[in-house]
Design a protein around this motif. Structure first.
Motif, mmCIF file in Angstrom:
data_model
loop_
_atom_site.group_PDB
_atom_site.id
_atom_site.type_symbol
_atom_site.label_atom_id
_atom_site.label_comp_id
_atom_site.label_asym_id
_atom_site.label_seq_id
_atom_site.Cartn_x
_atom_site.Cartn_y
_atom_site.Cartn_z
ATOM 1 N N ILE A 29 0.509 -27.178 -19.801
ATOM 2 C CA ILE A 29 0.583 -26.426 -18.544
ATOM 3 C C ILE A 29 0.971 -27.337 -17.383
ATOM 4 O O ILE A 29 1.831 -27.004 -16.572
ATOM 5 N N ARG A 38 8.975 -26.243 -27.973
ATOM 6 C CA ARG A 38 9.089 -24.784 -27.817
ATOM 7 C C ARG A 38 10.543 -24.353 -27.776
ATOM 8 O O ARG A 38 10.918 -23.308 -28.308
ATOM 9 N N ARG A 130 8.740 -9.788 -24.377
ATOM 10 C CA ARG A 130 7.280 -9.893 -24.503
ATOM 11 C C ARG A 130 6.646 -10.179 -23.137
ATOM 12 O O ARG A 130 5.647 -9.589 -22.759
ATOM 13 N N ASN A 131 7.284 -11.089 -22.399
ATOM 14 C CA ASN A 131 6.724 -11.445 -21.105
ATOM 15 C C ASN A 131 7.353 -10.660 -19.966
ATOM 16 O O ASN A 131 6.750 -10.541 -18.902
ATOM 17 N N CYS A 135 4.207 -9.995 -17.921
ATOM 18 C CA CYS A 135 3.685 -11.255 -17.372
ATOM 19 C C CYS A 135 4.651 -11.909 -16.380
ATOM 20 O O CYS A 135 5.710 -11.378 -16.089
ATOM 21 N N SER A 136 4.236 -13.067 -15.912
ATOM 22 C CA SER A 136 4.983 -13.729 -14.835
ATOM 23 C C SER A 136 6.248 -14.423 -15.299
ATOM 24 O O SER A 136 7.143 -14.675 -14.508
ATOM 25 N N ASN B 70 3.647 -19.106 -24.855
ATOM 26 C CA ASN B 70 4.405 -19.856 -23.856
ATOM 27 C C ASN B 70 3.840 -21.248 -23.657
ATOM 28 O O ASN B 70 4.464 -22.080 -23.011
ATOM 29 N N PHE B 115 -8.087 -13.915 -20.154
ATOM 30 C CA PHE B 115 -7.897 -15.350 -19.984
ATOM 31 C C PHE B 115 -6.400 -15.681 -19.961
ATOM 32 O O PHE B 115 -5.952 -16.525 -19.187
ATOM 33 N N LYS B 116 -5.643 -14.960 -20.795
ATOM 34 C CA LYS B 116 -4.186 -15.185 -20.831
ATOM 35 C C LYS B 116 -3.557 -14.864 -19.476
ATOM 36 O O LYS B 116 -2.752 -15.632 -18.956
ATOM 37 N N TYR B 117 -3.977 -13.720 -18.920
ATOM 38 C CA TYR B 117 -3.433 -13.343 -17.609
ATOM 39 C C TYR B 117 -3.864 -14.325 -16.526
ATOM 40 O O TYR B 117 -3.062 -14.714 -15.683
ATOM 41 N N LEU B 119 -4.691 -17.413 -16.753
ATOM 42 C CA LEU B 119 -4.124 -18.753 -16.915
ATOM 43 C C LEU B 119 -2.606 -18.766 -16.757
ATOM 44 O O LEU B 119 -2.047 -19.647 -16.103
ATOM 45 N N LEU B 120 -1.944 -17.789 -17.345
ATOM 46 C CA LEU B 120 -0.481 -17.843 -17.420
ATOM 47 C C LEU B 120 0.228 -16.860 -16.498
ATOM 48 O O LEU B 120 1.414 -17.016 -16.236
ATOM 49 N N SER B 121 -0.475 -15.833 -16.069
ATOM 50 C CA SER B 121 0.202 -14.819 -15.274
ATOM 51 C C SER B 121 -0.767 -14.154 -14.299
ATOM 52 O O SER B 121 -1.004 -12.943 -14.375
ATOM 53 N N PRO B 122 -1.342 -14.935 -13.379
ATOM 54 C CA PRO B 122 -2.413 -14.391 -12.523
ATOM 55 C C PRO B 122 -1.977 -13.209 -11.646
ATOM 56 O O PRO B 122 -2.792 -12.354 -11.328
#
Lengths: 278, 156
Positions: A29, A38, A130-131, A135-136, B70, B115-117, B119-122
């Motif tokens: 991270i 990756r 998927r993201n 997700c971000s 990721n 936890f995933k959100y 940590l990786l996508s707040p």
């Protein structure tokens, strides 16, 4: 005193595994330690997808051939083969022409919009769905069969506007970070509005925070690149103001909906050299 | 446990994650995040705790991280932690009802998603997603449990 039930739980092993995992996670991270690994995995995955798709197509073609009447197959073999060859040639030519037309149309748009001819056009390999929806992290992978050298942070164009910038290359693929990715920042302007818009982590949305009293625009106003970051050319339309959300009594969040939907684009253009127009 | 058995277990876990990848594109529009992969892994540890321990959990997590995540380490961490907790309470789980098991495992999978959100996508963190996912995964657990049990009895 009650006894604990015996279990297969050597806690030391778990503690070691736990701390090792935490170390890996932290390293990845904060320092992107495993980023090349990756990249290779992503590239391999895309290759496997391509290969399995072609195998599947071949198998389905074989099965459909077996279904044909045997007698007719023998009787008309030569004729059908000829017809098939002509059909395939025709189909390939047609598809080739369509592709060429699409590419040339896209190139024309690129040349007229960006006013530069140093553009490479790439076909999409995959989008990280998927993201993308949850997700971000919003990424697109482009095919680069000729291994054209593409540097990091080159602007990427699709449809009629920018969609993101290059992040890295691995194997025969280029990874592109989209404007809506939470890590991406794009300097924008609209009349008196100048700000650095960050991706919202939601499809086709970026946003920036602004002082409420300095905000003179309206919902629906067109937003352009300001060119202040040095990566994107200025005055390229990228979207419009779609929402204004109050954050505090003095601050608002301006949400911008992007013009180009990456899910609808097949070809992406990358400007390969710096221009003087920024 | 034989290496071939480990391959079967990891293949089923990877299949679960692949299914999640495919289905979540559609389900996330309804604020639901499915978690087949994690539930399948939990089932294996629950069903064969003496065979899947810390090293196996860590290596399964690493494989899943390489293919689907990721970041490297996320699934490793969760697999190890889940494995430890299941090992700790494995005999108590034996007397749990289906309902209690589904609440426990669904709760764990919701914690995994949260936890995933975080940590990786707040920015995409949503309690609504978590609550809906908890309910859906609780129902899914019953199906995963019955299917995986039938599969395990046939294979092992």
């Amino acid at each position: 005193m009650a006894r604990y039930a015996p279990t297969n739980t050597p806690i030391r092993n778990y503690a070691v595994a736990f701390f090792l995992s935490v170390f890996f996670l932290y390293a990845d991270i904060t320092h992107q330690t495993f980023s090349p690994l990756r990249g290779i995995m992503n590239g391999s995955g895309l290759y496997i997808q391509d290969i399995s798709r072609s195998i599947f197509e071949n198998i389905s073609f074989t099965f459909s051939s077996l279904k044909q009447n045997k007698y007719l197959l023998q009787e008309n073999k030569k004729l059908r083969e000829q017809a098939l060859q002509i059909g395939i040639k025709d189909f390939i030519e047609k598809k080739d022409n369509e592709k060429k037309t699409q590419v040339s149309d896209f190139q024309e748009t690129l040349f007229s919009t960006l006013k530069t001819s140093d553009i490479n056009v790439f076909k999409i390999a995959s989008i990280d769905l998927r993201n993308y929806f949850c997700c971000s992290s919003h990424k697109v992978f482009l095919h680069n069969p000729n291994k054209i050298k593409i540097e990091k942070n080159f602007s990427v164009f699709a449809g009629t506007s920018y969609v993101g910038q290059t992040k890295k290359t691995f194997l025969n693929f280029i990874e592109v970070i989209l404007l809506s990715d939470n890590e991406h920042v794009l300097p924008i302007k609209s009349d008196l509005l100048y700000c650095d818009a960050r991706g919202k982590g939601k499809p086709m949305l970026i946003s920036c925070k602004f002082d409420k009293y300095d905000f003179k625009n309206q919902i629906g106003d067109i937003v352009f690149t300001s060119g202040l970051g040095g990566i994107f050319l200025k005055n390229i339309e990228i979207g419009f103001i779609s929402e204004v959300i109050p954050i505090t009594s003095d601050e608002i969040e301006i949400v911008i909906t992007l013009k180009t939907n990456p899910l609808e684009e097949n070809f992406y253009g990358i400007i390969s050299i710096d221009t003087n127009e920024i | 446990m034989k290496f071939s058995n480990h391959l079967i277990v990891i293949s089923s876990v990877i299949f679960g994650f692949w299914l999640d990848d495919y289905l979540n594109q559609f389900s996330i529009k309804y604020s639901i995040e499915l978690n087949f992969g994690f539930l399948i892994f939990s089932y294996w540890v629950f069903a064969m705790p003496e065979k899947i321990q810390s090293l196996a959990a860590m290596l399964y997590g690493l494989a899943v991280d390489l293919f689907f995540s990721n970041v490297i380490g996320y699934n490793m961490l969760f697999f190890v932690a889940t494995s430890y907790i299941i090992h700790l309470y494995v005999f108590r789980f034996r007397i749990f009802s289906y309902f209690q098991l589904s609440v426990f495992f669904s709760g764990f999978s919701t914690f995994y998603i949260a936890f995933k959100y975080l940590l990786l996508s707040p920015y995409n963190y949503s309690y609504f997603v978590l609550i809906l996912s908890f309910l859906v995964n609780a129902i899914l657990w019953i199906g995963v449990y019955l299917m995986m049990r039938a599969f395990r009895r046939r294979i092992f």
